[in-house]
Every structure is written in structure tokens, then in C-alpha cells.
Design a protein around this motif. Structure first.
Motif, PDB file in Angstrom:
ATOM      1  N   VAL A 282      -3.356 -12.154 -31.299  1.00 48.77           N
ATOM      2  CA  VAL A 282      -3.776 -13.495 -30.885  1.00 48.77           C
ATOM      3  C   VAL A 282      -3.821 -13.589 -29.363  1.00 48.77           C
ATOM      4  O   VAL A 282      -4.797 -14.082 -28.782  1.00 48.77           O
ATOM      5  N   THR A 283      -2.779 -13.099 -28.707  1.00 51.44           N
ATOM      6  CA  THR A 283      -2.770 -13.153 -27.241  1.00 51.44           C
ATOM      7  C   THR A 283      -3.802 -12.202 -26.641  1.00 51.44           C
ATOM      8  O   THR A 283      -4.406 -12.513 -25.602  1.00 51.44           O
ATOM      9  N   ALA A 284      -4.037 -11.059 -27.294  1.00 52.90           N
ATOM     10  CA  ALA A 284      -5.075 -10.143 -26.811  1.00 52.90           C
ATOM     11  C   ALA A 284      -6.447 -10.793 -26.893  1.00 52.90           C
ATOM     12  O   ALA A 284      -7.281 -10.653 -25.976  1.00 52.90           O
ATOM     13  N   LEU A 285      -6.710 -11.509 -27.967  1.00 54.90           N
ATOM     14  CA  LEU A 285      -7.981 -12.221 -28.092  1.00 54.90           C
ATOM     15  C   LEU A 285      -8.131 -13.279 -27.006  1.00 54.90           C
ATOM     16  O   LEU A 285      -9.220 -13.464 -26.440  1.00 54.90           O
ATOM     17  N   ASN A 286      -7.044 -13.970 -26.689  1.00 56.55           N
ATOM     18  CA  ASN A 286      -7.110 -14.981 -25.634  1.00 56.55           C
ATOM     19  C   ASN A 286      -7.403 -14.344 -24.277  1.00 56.55           C
ATOM     20  O   ASN A 286      -8.189 -14.883 -23.482  1.00 56.55           O
ATOM     21  N   ARG A 287      -6.763 -13.213 -23.995  1.00 58.68           N
ATOM     22  CA  ARG A 287      -7.036 -12.525 -22.727  1.00 58.68           C
ATOM     23  C   ARG A 287      -8.481 -12.046 -22.665  1.00 58.68           C
ATOM     24  O   ARG A 287      -9.142 -12.141 -21.626  1.00 58.68           O
ATOM     25  N   LEU A 288      -8.959 -11.519 -23.779  1.00 57.33           N
ATOM     26  CA  LEU A 288     -10.334 -11.027 -23.801  1.00 57.33           C
ATOM     27  C   LEU A 288     -11.322 -12.173 -23.634  1.00 57.33           C
ATOM     28  O   LEU A 288     -12.331 -12.037 -22.914  1.00 57.33           O
ATOM     29  N   GLU A 289     -11.054 -13.309 -24.266  1.00 56.49           N
ATOM     30  CA  GLU A 289     -11.947 -14.460 -24.115  1.00 56.49           C
ATOM     31  C   GLU A 289     -12.041 -14.891 -22.654  1.00 56.49           C
ATOM     32  O   GLU A 289     -13.127 -15.173 -22.140  1.00 56.49           O
ATOM     33  N   GLY A 299     -17.768  -1.553 -23.519  1.00 55.36           N
ATOM     34  CA  GLY A 299     -17.100  -0.581 -22.654  1.00 55.36           C
ATOM     35  C   GLY A 299     -16.492  -1.197 -21.413  1.00 55.36           C
ATOM     36  O   GLY A 299     -15.770  -0.494 -20.681  1.00 55.36           O
ATOM     37  N   GLU A 300     -16.739  -2.473 -21.173  1.00 51.92           N
ATOM     38  CA  GLU A 300     -16.190  -3.167 -20.007  1.00 51.92           C
ATOM     39  C   GLU A 300     -15.054  -4.109 -20.384  1.00 51.92           C
ATOM     40  O   GLU A 300     -14.683  -4.980 -19.597  1.00 51.92           O
ATOM     41  N   CYS A 301     -14.473  -3.906 -21.561  1.00 50.63           N
ATOM     42  CA  CYS A 301     -13.453  -4.835 -22.057  1.00 50.63           C
ATOM     43  C   CYS A 301     -12.101  -4.175 -22.294  1.00 50.63           C
ATOM     44  O   CYS A 301     -11.272  -4.701 -23.051  1.00 50.63           O
ATOM     45  N   PHE A 302     -11.855  -3.044 -21.647  1.00 49.81           N
ATOM     46  CA  PHE A 302     -10.560  -2.389 -21.835  1.00 49.81           C
ATOM     47  C   PHE A 302      -9.429  -3.108 -21.089  1.00 49.81           C
ATOM     48  O   PHE A 302      -8.304  -3.189 -21.589  1.00 49.81           O
ATOM     49  N   ALA A 303      -9.723  -3.596 -19.888  1.00 47.80           N
ATOM     50  CA  ALA A 303      -8.677  -4.098 -18.995  1.00 47.80           C
ATOM     51  C   ALA A 303      -7.789  -5.172 -19.627  1.00 47.80           C
ATOM     52  O   ALA A 303      -6.559  -5.101 -19.506  1.00 47.80           O
ATOM     53  N   PRO A 304      -8.336  -6.190 -20.299  1.00 46.57           N
ATOM     54  CA  PRO A 304      -7.452  -7.222 -20.848  1.00 46.57           C
ATOM     55  C   PRO A 304      -6.714  -6.810 -22.114  1.00 46.57           C
ATOM     56  O   PRO A 304      -5.819  -7.534 -22.566  1.00 46.57           O
ATOM     57  N   LEU A 305      -7.048  -5.667 -22.688  1.00 48.70           N
ATOM     58  CA  LEU A 305      -6.466  -5.264 -23.969  1.00 48.70           C
ATOM     59  C   LEU A 305      -5.423  -4.159 -23.858  1.00 48.70           C
ATOM     60  O   LEU A 305      -4.516  -4.079 -24.682  1.00 48.70           O
ATOM     61  N   PHE A 306      -5.548  -3.289 -22.850  1.00 53.64           N
ATOM     62  CA  PHE A 306      -4.685  -2.116 -22.761  1.00 53.64           C
ATOM     63  C   PHE A 306      -3.945  -2.099 -21.431  1.00 53.64           C
ATOM     64  O   PHE A 306      -4.511  -2.424 -20.390  1.00 53.64           O
ATOM     65  N   LYS A 307      -2.692  -1.692 -21.492  1.00 49.87           N
ATOM     66  CA  LYS A 307      -1.821  -1.756 -20.316  1.00 49.87           C
ATOM     67  C   LYS A 307      -1.865  -0.494 -19.473  1.00 49.87           C
ATOM     68  O   LYS A 307      -1.125  -0.377 -18.504  1.00 49.87           O
ATOM     69  N   ARG A 308      -2.690   0.460 -19.848  1.00 50.71           N
ATOM     70  CA  ARG A 308      -2.770   1.703 -19.091  1.00 50.71           C
ATOM     71  C   ARG A 308      -4.230   2.113 -18.968  1.00 50.71           C
ATOM     72  O   ARG A 308      -5.092   1.639 -19.710  1.00 50.71           O
ATOM     73  N   ALA A 324     -13.865  -4.232 -31.740  1.00 48.36           N
ATOM     74  CA  ALA A 324     -13.370  -5.003 -32.887  1.00 48.36           C
ATOM     75  C   ALA A 324     -12.911  -6.385 -32.444  1.00 48.36           C
ATOM     76  O   ALA A 324     -13.146  -7.387 -33.141  1.00 48.36           O
ATOM     77  N   HIS A 325     -12.259  -6.449 -31.293  1.00 50.08           N
ATOM     78  CA  HIS A 325     -11.828  -7.751 -30.786  1.00 50.08           C
ATOM     79  C   HIS A 325     -13.028  -8.586 -30.319  1.00 50.08           C
ATOM     80  O   HIS A 325     -13.065  -9.803 -30.535  1.00 50.08           O
ATOM     81  N   LEU A 326     -14.003  -7.948 -29.703  1.00 46.41           N
ATOM     82  CA  LEU A 326     -15.237  -8.660 -29.354  1.00 46.41           C
ATOM     83  C   LEU A 326     -15.916  -9.210 -30.604  1.00 46.41           C
ATOM     84  O   LEU A 326     -16.398 -10.355 -30.620  1.00 46.41           O
ATOM     85  N   GLN A 327     -15.976  -8.389 -31.639  1.00 47.07           N
ATOM     86  CA  GLN A 327     -16.595  -8.813 -32.896  1.00 47.07           C
ATOM     87  C   GLN A 327     -15.917 -10.057 -33.446  1.00 47.07           C
ATOM     88  O   GLN A 327     -16.581 -10.992 -33.905  1.00 47.07           O
ATOM     89  N   HIS A 328     -14.585 -10.091 -33.402  1.00 47.34           N
ATOM     90  CA  HIS A 328     -13.875 -11.252 -33.936  1.00 47.34           C
ATOM     91  C   HIS A 328     -14.193 -12.505 -33.126  1.00 47.34           C
ATOM     92  O   HIS A 328     -14.420 -13.578 -33.706  1.00 47.34           O
ATOM     93  N   LEU A 329     -14.216 -12.394 -31.810  1.00 45.20           N
ATOM     94  CA  LEU A 329     -14.573 -13.552 -30.989  1.00 45.20           C
ATOM     95  C   LEU A 329     -15.992 -14.015 -31.298  1.00 45.20           C
ATOM     96  O   LEU A 329     -16.272 -15.223 -31.353  1.00 45.20           O
ATOM     97  N   TRP A 345     -25.673  -4.744 -26.169  1.00 47.93           N
ATOM     98  CA  TRP A 345     -25.152  -6.098 -26.364  1.00 47.93           C
ATOM     99  C   TRP A 345     -24.228  -6.473 -25.213  1.00 47.93           C
ATOM    100  O   TRP A 345     -23.397  -5.673 -24.751  1.00 47.93           O
ATOM    101  N   VAL A 346     -24.351  -7.736 -24.796  1.00 49.19           N
ATOM    102  CA  VAL A 346     -23.506  -8.310 -23.756  1.00 49.19           C
ATOM    103  C   VAL A 346     -22.870  -9.580 -24.317  1.00 49.19           C
ATOM    104  O   VAL A 346     -23.553 -10.380 -24.959  1.00 49.19           O
ATOM    105  N   PHE A 347     -21.584  -9.750 -24.080  1.00 47.14           N
ATOM    106  CA  PHE A 347     -20.837 -10.864 -24.638  1.00 47.14           C
ATOM    107  C   PHE A 347     -20.342 -11.781 -23.520  1.00 47.14           C
ATOM    108  O   PHE A 347     -19.928 -11.314 -22.447  1.00 47.14           O
ATOM    109  N   GLN A 348     -20.339 -13.084 -23.812  1.00 48.03           N
ATOM    110  CA  GLN A 348     -19.802 -14.072 -22.871  1.00 48.03           C
ATOM    111  C   GLN A 348     -19.110 -15.156 -23.667  1.00 48.03           C
ATOM    112  O   GLN A 348     -19.549 -15.522 -24.770  1.00 48.03           O
ATOM    113  N   ARG A 349     -18.026 -15.682 -23.103  1.00 55.57           N
ATOM    114  CA  ARG A 349     -17.278 -16.707 -23.823  1.00 55.57           C
ATOM    115  C   ARG A 349     -18.165 -17.923 -24.066  1.00 55.57           C
ATOM    116  O   ARG A 349     -19.013 -18.283 -23.249  1.00 55.57           O
ATOM    117  N   SER A 350     -17.979 -18.550 -25.218  1.00 54.08           N
ATOM    118  CA  SER A 350     -18.794 -19.713 -25.581  1.00 54.08           C
ATOM    119  C   SER A 350     -18.345 -20.930 -24.798  1.00 54.08           C
ATOM    120  O   SER A 350     -17.156 -21.113 -24.543  1.00 54.08           O
TER     121      SER A 350
END
Length: 350
Positions: A282-289, A299-308, A324-329, A345-350
Motif C-alpha cells: 500500500v505504501t509502495a503504491l502511494n510512493r509510486l503514485e 523502467g523509470e519507476c524503480f526509485a520509489p519502490l526499491f531501496k537499493r 505490476a505496481h503501475l498496472q494496479h494504479l 507506454w507512459v504513465f501519469q497520476r490521475s
């Protein structure tokens, strides 16, 4: 983590053992229940297996990869702590090769295989689907989701991971486990519950009149298993499946349960762990959003999900988990998806 210490971040969990059994040895975790550990040639360098005294033989939970080393370890275990008695039943929690790799080997020696229908079908299909190079569909899928072009070009020339490399042939026939079933295994009665997200129809077994839980990869301590969106099912929602499974399993969890996980150490504190397994995503999805305030590819969405830093052999797992997290959002309306001129594909918060 090393196996000689309990790491930080395990708040609310209790670990009866702070070390794992050495190769070829076992640890007794309950009457008639033994824990062994097998090596894996990857970053997560081990898998746990469990033996339950089952009449004149043993029931085995999960199997490790099919390698010469793993087979030799099983022969050592059978001749030593198992007292020379046979493996008569094999319960596989889910279809991943580190859990079903040697099931067919044991079946060829007369063992009964128990698993869910989805696990058996997926494993047998993938075992038969050997690919010397990634298929055109797979490469197009990775490109569309925004895999790094250099990584994609390299992967296009390399043999992908094939089940045939690590899974023994699976003969026709298995005993199906279904959510809601009650079975007897190792002289104990078990209630079968269903996990999801990491692997479809993952079996989780709760001892009916006792404290044991066979957790597989659904109930790991300290780490969350990979939730990947793969080209085998492009419209899947593994993160949504995972969150639903956490809610489904929570009412079954008790504080005195001793969870026997597929990796890491057995532990108590399952209600706390299930809550954290859900909260982590849940918190990972919030960071990604929030990260999608600026349009991003997968490929540009690693930073908010992984600590290394993600590189080398970990890139693929990280990429499929990120998308997978992008898909859920996207499926839940929290992000919108557009197609660039190059088809990515390019994703942006709604």
C-alpha cells in the motif's frame, strides 16, 4: 541477512531459532516435523523444505531446484536424519521452480504429488515450453512497458530462464488441493487456504488443531516476495491479488501460529506479519503514485519502490515488479496510460 542473527525490521515477530540447519542436516520444529535448507544459485540463496513423519515414510513440503547438488543433499538427508525411510508424498505450495523442481523426481520414485491445479498446470506447461531465446512477444512486451533499451537488447541475445533447466519432468497426474479443503498430512489435519499475487493459487496450510502454518512464499518474514506482471497474462493484477489474499488470510491468523516459510526463518506473530505484508505494498503504491507526477515508463519507476540500486541479475525481477505496481494504479484509476510515438507506454497520476 545472515542466518546467525535476526535482522532489524522484524518488529512484532518472534523467532524460535536464530540459525538455519546446515547443509544435509535438519532442525526439529515440532513433533515429527523437520526443517532442512537447500541452496539456490541466486541472490536469495536458499529455500526451506520440511519433512513430516507420514506413517512408514515422510511427506515433503517443497523440493528446491533439480540440480545434482540438491539431489545429493536429499540422498544425504534420507540416509541420515530421515532414517532411510522413503518420501511417500510431496506437497508443493506453488509452481515456482525452487518449490517444484524435484517433484517429478520424487514422483518417479513412487511419491504422490499434492498441489493446486493452477500450480500443476503452470509448472507442467512451463517445463515443456523450452525457449533458446526470448520470443518476439516477450521482447515486444518488455519494450512496450519501457525496459531499458540496452538491457532489452542484451536479453534478446541470451537464453532466458527456462523451467526445463531447473525442473525435473513432471509426469501426468497429481492430487489437487483446493481452498477450503481439509486434508491429513504427516498425521496432522490441515485446512487449505489460498494465497495469490506472488503465484496464482498458492497453497497455504493451517493446522486444524495445532499451531503450525505452511506458508510457502506467501508468508515470508522480513521480505515480500516478488509480485511480477509477466507476458504470460498481460491483463493480470498481481498486486491487487496480493492485497486481496492478505485480507483473505488475516482472519485465519493467530499470534501463536508457528509459520514455516519458504525462505528465511520460521516465526511467530502472523497477524502482525500479514498486516505489514499488506502495508508494504500500500505504501509502495502511494510512493509510486507521487512519482508519477511526472510521466514515467515502467523502467523509470524503480526509485520509489526499491531501496537499493537495481542492476545486473536483479533488473528483471525489479522491472516486472515495478510494472505490476503501475498496472494496479492504472486498473484502479489512480494513473492514466498513454502511448508515445515509439509505442512505449507512459504513465501519469490521475
Amino acid at each position: 541477512m545472515t542466518d546467525t542473527e535476526i535482522p532489524d525490521g522484524y518488529a512484532g515477530l518472534q523467532f524460535p531459532w536464530d540459525t538455519a540447519p546446515l547443509e544435509g542436516q535438519v532442525t526439529k520444529v515440532a513433533d515429527g516435523v523437520l526443517w532442512a535448507r537447500l541452496p539456490l544459485p541466486m541472490a536469495l540463496d536458499h529455500v526451506n523444505v520440511y519433512f513430516l513423519r507420514d506413517g512408514a515414510g515422510w511427506a515433503l513440503v517443497d523440493t528446491g531446484f533439480d540440480t545434482r547438488r540438491t539431489r545429493a543433499i536429499f540422498e544425504m538427508l534420507k540416509a541420515g536424519p530421515l532414517g532411510g525411510d522413503p518420501i511417500t508424498r510431496v506437497l508443493v505450495t506453488h509452481h515456482h521452480p525452487d518449490h517444484i523442481g524435484l517433484a517429478g523426481w520424487f514422483q518417479a520414485d513412487g511419491a504422490e504429488l499434492l498441489t493446486t491445479r493452477t500450480a500443476w498446470l503452470m509448472a507442467r506447461m512451463l517445463r515443456l515450453d523450452e525457449q533458446p531465446l526470448p520470443t518476439a512477444e516477450t521482447l515486444d512486451y518488455c519494450r512496450r512497458w519501457g525496459m531499458d533499451p540496452e538491457v532489452l537488447a542484451k536479453r534478446a541475445t541470451e537464453r532466458p530462464f527456462n523451467f526445463a533447466d531447473m525442473v525435473a519432468p513432471l509426469p501426468v497426474g497429481f492430487t489437487r488441493l483446493r481452498a477450503g479443503d481439509d486434508i491429513t498430512l504427516g498425521g496432522r489435519r490441515w485446512h487449505v487456504a489460498r494465497g495469490d499475487g506472488h503465484a496464482a493459487e498458492h497453497a497455504v496450510l493451517f493446522e486444524a488443531d495445532g499451531p503450525l502454518v505452511i506458508g510457502g512464499d506467501q508468508l515470508l518474514p522480513g521480505i515480500s516476495p516478488n509480485l511480477g506482471l509477466y507476458p504470460t497474462e498481460t491483463n493480470a493484477d498481481p498486486v491487487g491479488d496480493w492485497l486481496a489474499a492478505c485480507d483473505r488470510l488475516a482472519p485465519l491468523a493467530r499470534g501463536d501460529h508457528l509459520v514455516l516459510p519458504g525462505h528465511k526463518l520460521p516465526y511467530r506473530g502472523l497477524p502482525t506479519r500479514l498486516a505489514s505484508l499488506k502495508r508494504n505494498h500500500v505504501t509502495a503504491l502511494n510512493r509510486l503514485e507521487a512519482h508519477l507526477e511526472t510521466p514515467r515508463t515502467g523502467g523509470e519507476c524503480f526509485a520509489p519502490l526499491f531501496k537499493r540500486k537495481v542492476e545486473g541479475g536483479l533488473y528483471g525481477l525489479a522491472f516486472f515488479e515495478a510494472i505490476a505496481h503501475l498496472q494496479h494504479l492504472h486498473l484502479t484509476g489512480r494513473a492514466r496510460r498513454e502511448t508515445r510515438d515509439d509505442g512505449v507506454w507512459v504513465f501519469q497520476r490521475s
